[in-house]
Design an enzyme around this catalytic site. Sequence first.
Site, PDB file in Angstrom:
ATOM      1  N   LYS A  43       0.501  -1.465  -0.054  1.00 54.24           N
ATOM      2  CA  LYS A  43      -0.255   0.079   0.033  1.00 54.24           C
ATOM      3  C   LYS A  43       0.613   1.482   0.188  1.00 54.24           C
ATOM      4  O   LYS A  43       0.161   2.412  -0.453  1.00 54.24           O
ATOM      5  CB  LYS A  43      -1.061  -0.219   0.984  1.00 54.24           C
TER       6      LYS A  43
HETATM    7  C1  LIG Z   1      -2.138  -7.325   3.202  1.00 54.97           C
HETATM    8  C2  LIG Z   1      -2.911  -7.103   2.296  1.00 54.97           C
HETATM    9  N1  LIG Z   1      -2.832  -8.218   1.527  1.00 54.97           N
HETATM   10  C3  LIG Z   1      -3.658  -8.166   0.371  1.00 54.97           C
HETATM   11  C4  LIG Z   1      -4.282  -7.104   0.356  1.00 54.97           C
HETATM   12  C5  LIG Z   1      -5.499  -7.016  -1.343  1.00 54.97           C
HETATM   13  O1  LIG Z   1      -4.575  -6.098  -2.178  1.00 54.97           O
HETATM   14  P1  LIG Z   1      -5.003  -4.855  -3.274  1.00 54.97           P
HETATM   15  O2  LIG Z   1      -5.826  -3.706  -2.539  1.00 54.97           O
HETATM   16  O3  LIG Z   1      -3.999  -4.587  -4.019  1.00 54.97           O
HETATM   17  O4  LIG Z   1      -5.952  -5.832  -4.006  1.00 54.97           O
HETATM   18  C6  LIG Z   1      -3.726  -6.247   0.709  1.00 54.97           C
HETATM   19  C7  LIG Z   1      -4.561  -4.397   0.780  1.00 54.97           C
HETATM   20  O5  LIG Z   1      -4.774  -3.865   1.878  1.00 54.97           O
HETATM   21  C8  LIG Z   1      -2.854  -6.297   2.173  1.00 54.97           C
HETATM   22  O6  LIG Z   1      -3.186  -4.794   3.104  1.00 54.97           O
END
Ligand SMILES: Cc1ncc(COP(=O)(O)O)c(C=O)c1O
Length: 349
Positions: A43
């Site tokens: 992020k």
């Molecule tokens: C630990 C974690 N895994 C997966 C994701 C999913 O990513 P995306 O929001 O880009 O789909 C996030 C998103 O905040 C995350 O913090």
Amino acid sequence: MICDNILDTVGRTPLVRLGRLSMGNGSEVLVKLEGANPGGSVKDRAALSMITAAERSGQLKPGGTIIESTSGNLGKALAFIGAAKGYRVILVTDPKAAGSMLDFVAAFGTEVHVVRTPDELGYQRPRLAKVAELLEQNPGAFWPDQYNNPGNPGIHAEQTAYELLDELPAFDALVCAVGTGGHISGLAATLKHKLPDITVVGADVVGSAAFGFPYKGWEMRGLGIAWTPGNLHQHLVDLVHPITDPEGFATTRLLARQEGLLVGESTGAAVFSALAYANAHPGSTIVAVSPDSGANYLGESFDDIWLTERGVLQGIEAQGLDSLDGLLAGARSPRNDFIQLDRVQPQLV
Ligand SMILES: Cc1ncc(COP(=O)(O)O)c(C=O)c1O
């Protein structure tokens, strides 16, 4: 490496080949460690991209306020970027957020509101309602809206995908855990253009409605969502792989014990999916994105009592996923069928 400020250290994360977590059929899985970013997750890139775009458009003025709903990692990113750039940051979260994340953002002087009453789909909608209230109380504040802001997938299309291609000019499949859809959509947009034969796999959690399945809830943090977010560009995703809580947590724990990789549970979900894909595709090279570091969850994913209270450890043991051989057998199991996206029947939630 000398950097002018901490923001210059976002990106250029390592790609690590798995050794023991391997299907032994000539396939290989490499993990892109986004936890190596300064805020500890994928992020950081999205937050920096959305803030920079808002500065350019004039939506965010010097000394302004940023308000966002987050279960943790976007909040961590906004907290340190806001501190480095001189913005006030207000976050809205819920009781599922890891305590370590709340401590992290507090260190940067971030304000936090915890929404304690879920609706029938969990906390995400009540969190957004609180954001709307705070935006009214703080005229001129900037809401990044990670679920719909094109800067979230955009940075992965422009930056992360090219980092991968620099390190690995050709590979067969990309596996990403899906939350807002930001990193899978952005990476897929560029990679499908540069590597037309690539297969893009979305590792979803069983109980998530991201791809139109009925919402049921789950325990893993970071992935899964109660609706289909605007930033999830489904036409770029070839296969969906629903992962259970025991599969995701068990893989996370074995990544630590067998590979020395301290990663979060959404990484466990992505890697389990990558192993199942590797099993079905001997000789293939697969990249799984690791969205964050396991340092976020030391008191949770790695704590037997926490897992037992939620029934997860019992599930891991019942399914024999607590050993390396058991996990690899699980990845070979016929349950691990991938769903072709055009066969998913969207349902209204
Ligand atoms: C630990 C974690 N895994 C997966 C994701 C999913 O990513 P995306 O929001 O880009 O789909 C996030 C998103 O905040 C995350 O913090």
